[in-house]
Design a protein around this motif. Sequence first.
Motif, PDB file in Angstrom:
ATOM      1  N   HIS A  66       0.834  -1.196   0.000  1.00  0.00           N
ATOM      2  CA  HIS A  66       0.000   0.000   0.000  1.00  0.00           C
ATOM      3  C   HIS A  66       0.868   1.244   0.000  1.00  0.00           C
ATOM      4  O   HIS A  66       1.908   1.280   0.657  1.00  0.00           O
ATOM      5  N   PHE A  67       0.447   2.251  -0.703  1.00  0.00           N
ATOM      6  CA  PHE A  67       1.294   3.438  -0.763  1.00  0.00           C
ATOM      7  C   PHE A  67       1.372   4.110   0.598  1.00  0.00           C
ATOM      8  O   PHE A  67       2.290   4.877   0.873  1.00  0.00           O
ATOM      9  N   PRO A  69       2.448   3.279   3.975  1.00  0.00           N
ATOM     10  CA  PRO A  69       3.098   2.167   4.677  1.00  0.00           C
ATOM     11  C   PRO A  69       2.463   1.883   6.031  1.00  0.00           C
ATOM     12  O   PRO A  69       2.424   0.744   6.467  1.00  0.00           O
ATOM     13  N   ALA A 278       5.175   7.338 -10.588  1.00  0.00           N
ATOM     14  CA  ALA A 278       5.634   8.246  -9.541  1.00  0.00           C
ATOM     15  C   ALA A 278       5.912   9.642 -10.057  1.00  0.00           C
ATOM     16  O   ALA A 278       6.017  10.582  -9.278  1.00  0.00           O
ATOM     17  N   SER A 279       6.052   9.770 -11.364  1.00  0.00           N
ATOM     18  CA  SER A 279       6.570  11.037 -11.880  1.00  0.00           C
ATOM     19  C   SER A 279       5.655  12.213 -11.620  1.00  0.00           C
ATOM     20  O   SER A 279       6.146  13.296 -11.282  1.00  0.00           O
ATOM     21  N   ASN A 281       3.624  12.578  -9.226  1.00  0.00           N
ATOM     22  CA  ASN A 281       3.789  12.883  -7.808  1.00  0.00           C
ATOM     23  C   ASN A 281       5.018  13.759  -7.604  1.00  0.00           C
ATOM     24  O   ASN A 281       4.967  14.805  -6.960  1.00  0.00           O
ATOM     25  N   GLN A 282       6.140  13.286  -8.143  1.00  0.00           N
ATOM     26  CA  GLN A 282       7.398  13.985  -7.917  1.00  0.00           C
ATOM     27  C   GLN A 282       7.353  15.399  -8.459  1.00  0.00           C
ATOM     28  O   GLN A 282       7.797  16.346  -7.800  1.00  0.00           O
ATOM     29  N   ALA A 283       6.808  15.513  -9.669  1.00  0.00           N
ATOM     30  CA  ALA A 283       6.791  16.842 -10.273  1.00  0.00           C
ATOM     31  C   ALA A 283       5.890  17.780  -9.492  1.00  0.00           C
ATOM     32  O   ALA A 283       6.192  18.961  -9.314  1.00  0.00           O
ATOM     33  N   ALA A 286       7.607  18.725  -6.284  1.00  0.00           N
ATOM     34  CA  ALA A 286       8.742  19.620  -6.494  1.00  0.00           C
ATOM     35  C   ALA A 286       8.273  21.045  -6.724  1.00  0.00           C
ATOM     36  O   ALA A 286       9.074  21.950  -6.895  1.00  0.00           O
ATOM     37  N   SER A 297      -2.501  10.040  -3.206  1.00  0.00           N
ATOM     38  CA  SER A 297      -1.127   9.866  -2.754  1.00  0.00           C
ATOM     39  C   SER A 297      -0.333  11.157  -2.883  1.00  0.00           C
ATOM     40  O   SER A 297       0.571  11.417  -2.094  1.00  0.00           O
ATOM     41  N   SER A 301       1.390  12.781   0.301  1.00  0.00           N
ATOM     42  CA  SER A 301       2.852  12.920   0.326  1.00  0.00           C
ATOM     43  C   SER A 301       3.246  14.356   0.608  1.00  0.00           C
ATOM     44  O   SER A 301       4.234  14.616   1.297  1.00  0.00           O
ATOM     45  N   SER A 305       5.703  15.641   3.545  1.00  0.00           N
ATOM     46  CA  SER A 305       7.009  16.064   3.043  1.00  0.00           C
ATOM     47  C   SER A 305       7.677  17.066   3.947  1.00  0.00           C
ATOM     48  O   SER A 305       8.863  17.324   3.828  1.00  0.00           O
TER      49      SER A 305
END
Lengths: 471, 287, 324
Positions: A66-67, A69, A278-279, A281-283, A286, A297, A301, A305
């Motif tokens: 699961h995303f 944890p 995931a990209s 999310n990351q972008a 950021a 998610s 996140s 963060s």
Amino acid sequence: MADAADEVARAGSALTRSDLLRKGTTAAFAVSMFGGLTDRALGVYGPLKFAKKELSGELRIMTWAHFVPDYDKWLDGTYAKQWGEANDVEVKIDHINNALLYSTGAAEVAAQSGHDLFWFISPPATFQKQAIPVTDLVQEVSKKVGRMTRVARKSTYNPATKQFYGFPESYAPDPVQYRRSQLQQAGVSLRTWDDLRQGAAKLKAIGHPVGLGMSNEIDSNMLLTSLLYCYGGYIQNEDNRIVIGQGANRKGAIQALQVMKEIYSSGMSDEVFAWTAASNNQAFLAGRLSVALNAISIVRSAEDSGNQALSDDTWLASIPRGPVQRLGNEHVMGVYLIWKFAKNKEAAQKYVVDQMLAYEDHFVRSKFYNFPPWTNSIKGGFKTIREVATKDPHKPKGKYSILTTIAEKYTTNPGHPGNTTPVMDEIYNTFLIPQMFAEVAQGKSSPADAVGRFASKAQSIYRKWHNQKLV
Amino acid sequence: MTRRQTIVTYLVVVPFAIFLAFPFFFALITMFKTNLDLANVEHVPYTYNDLAGNLHWDFWNYATFEHVRFLFEETNYPTWLLNTVIVGGAVVVITLLLAMPAGYALARLAGGWGQGAGVGIFLVYLVPPTLLFLPLSRLVSQLGLKDSLWALILVYPSFTVPFATWLLMGFFKTIPQELEEAALMDGASRLKALRLIVLPVSLPGILTVVIFAFSLCVNEFIYAFTFISSSEQRTISAGIPNDLIRGDVFFWQSLMAATLIPAIPLALLYNAFLDRFIKGFTGGAFR
Amino acid sequence: MEAQAARWTPTRRRWRHALESRRVLAPLLIAPAVVFMVLVVGVPLVWAIYLSFTDAVGGSLSGHWVGFDNFTNAWHDDNFRRALRNTLIFTLASQAIVVVGAAILSNFLVRDFRGKWIIRFLVVLPWAAPVVLSTIIWLWLLDSLYSVVNWTLAELHLDHALVWLLGAVHLEEGAQVPLQWLGRPNLALIAITVVHAWRILPFAVVIFIAGRSSIPTEVEDASRIDGATGFKKLWYVDLPLQLPIALVAVLFGIVFTAVDFAVVYILTHGGPFNSTQVLPTWAYAVGIDSGSLGEGAAISLFLFPLLVLVTVGMLFFARRAQVS
């Protein structure tokens, strides 16, 4: 002990003490966990006597990592342990990366051995012949908590066989997540797809492009299908036949392709073709993207963060409205299969039913990722869900309330208005939809051609599975 | 070498070395980066920035061991490393036991059809494991080996033995027959000759096989993924992607560390044995 | 001798003679390996071939016979044809780079120079790391947002120049900065080819060095006396002599690259829009993820006959070269 005693009399066989004990403590567990199920309320049970006793059965479950944890930690360490002790079963849960669920499932089928319960991240229509039908379990739960949602039903029911082949466990709605300050700065609204189409350029101009993926991964699959719904470009009809190549569906699909192309050329960058799950999310995290379509998610996140400003600025919204409707796909539809070769089918059946009779903990522990396929698995249904969601402490207050609305009104299954068939499964897993959109967006094909090619591919996939009598 | 030759040499090998080693160099830096440092697009990727994006000469104060600690303490990484070594070691032993007799036989005794066998050996590698893993799953499960390292130990020789046999066949061919003839004339049996004469001389070849077989085992991941489901039984190729990529979150720094930690010792090992390894390949003739 | 002869009873003598015979000893020594291979590879392979002629679904190992349908259906699918084409492109292009690179590098690595040990250590690293893990590192190096390759290009002010160059050779028109190495089809092809070459290069270098080591010193001296040095020597003396071993290195590289699954799967998943699919990944998407096992088996096996031909051809060639 009334029920247990009756059963002894009825069965006429010599039940061992442990059988009685098991039934008794099951009831105890039922009362302690499920509150209002009074018909099983029994008085005789002290502290669980199972702390040191060896459990007689074993239940092996395979599920995803699961995303969240913490959810897995709770599931393995608390929920499964308690259920296991109450049912005299040792529950072993394995978690694997969701990308590997299909190959591991296939390996277990090939080996005709493996876990008892196997969870899939989307309706595993291709494996239905390998699993026992769960219609009786579905009916049992429905009797107790009311009807299941349409999403769940269309995802796990096969009209060709008239059976539920899988037991739905959870679903995750797919909200838009956006940076409020940036949208305000650019003066962009997310009410309709047209608004987004016009506003995309302004967002890119302030350095925060839109992030709608057209890559070979799940996020892209889901959001592009949702876009098709909004424009009435259905891939299937209610009878699960492929209709995207004809009539209004074709027109709607062409329009959707056109819109996406314009959003890309004015408001997105090339990165959207290179994304992994995931990209985006990351972008977004950021600080680069202004808009993304993803399960929660991203926003969760952001909260974790440590970047408070970003987290407060990340708001949720429902999918923009298209000319036909406002409708989106679920992001995840968790479905349990009970393999035909499962060693402990009874425990598996009881586990899935029990979980569905009281879902609130799962909903909360997964940080609202897991919505119940039977809404009243949480007492009070959507009303309670909305209350719980709105109470979430993260700013701005009440931002998760819209999630409930999305789940209630704007979420449907892949293959809408039909079922989630093996045909849809294959279309998703070979990424034909992102392929169609990306070809148009990068100018390699006209929308009409792309739709035509897609339709004929979908048709041949349909024919193949139809011959298998699975659709 | 002349001075000119030396300069030319450096001009050639250094760029190659940079190209080949750069990902690992970068992984070495990345594994110590804090999350906020890593996630900020404006920051310099080659060193450690503070929260404001400034660089400092004491860059180590802005790095963190957290991700390495996470790797070792909150995942099963040490267990995976151990499992990988166990599987590799066992498979190497099995490979030698199967391939050495076969290689010797094909080199010395098989005559004509040894060459054809050489070709047949290669054909084994042409079938993708992405297909074979299904029937093999059935085999593994029927033997009761599902979810245990023995499943891998059983299946891995299937791709190490062919190559090892071919290698050893070539190697044995270069050992002068006179050595064995002499032993045979003295009354020793062929098996005895094999054991006492040929074996010691073929040490470089054996070493070659050990290195190749081990590296093939460490690289394999499809069987490692599908035959073993529980995290404690996994090898590194299966455990790391499974546990360090959760849904849509990549634990980049831990992934970097997890790759570097086995790669460096293995590279040192291969490098140290490179000369003997080359001897193994050419069967003794060396500059 | 007499005492020794006395120890041998008639039966034992018969056994000894049997074991001495080539005809008995050879098969005996080969048998374990062969039996093992037949069981663990042969049987599954036959089963896989059988599956490709059926309509098996899910993970089930049986289905109805459909003859060559799976193969013809695959052939009519343009995604399949592209996967086939990509497999060939990646394999040939990356191995071409490997051959040239390894030939050059091996030539210099046999010389003595300071720091040789360190250089060799660095060269061997890609081979020492498991392919899945090192590919994940590449995934980060080429990330859509965080690519250090792009960052470095930008810092050196080479990024726009590269974009112009790509447009000028018509490789990628209208690309934007930062370059999406995994998002534009031709860039992705280049990226994957480079990673394949990167991975195989150390292995090939070692084999080439081994090949050079087998060049007898007389040839070295002779060529020096004849005045053949530098490039001429490389082309006319070294390469031909290295040919047998070089061919083997190339063969391995071809085989390992053609059936490789990890690099494409991890870097692009076959994208962008299925333009970098190769046969193993496409077979996986169709056969495992979509459950159409029979079709997946057929796709997997498509390359088999071709690779067999290549293998036989190259080994034959290598043998000829060795003899001469």
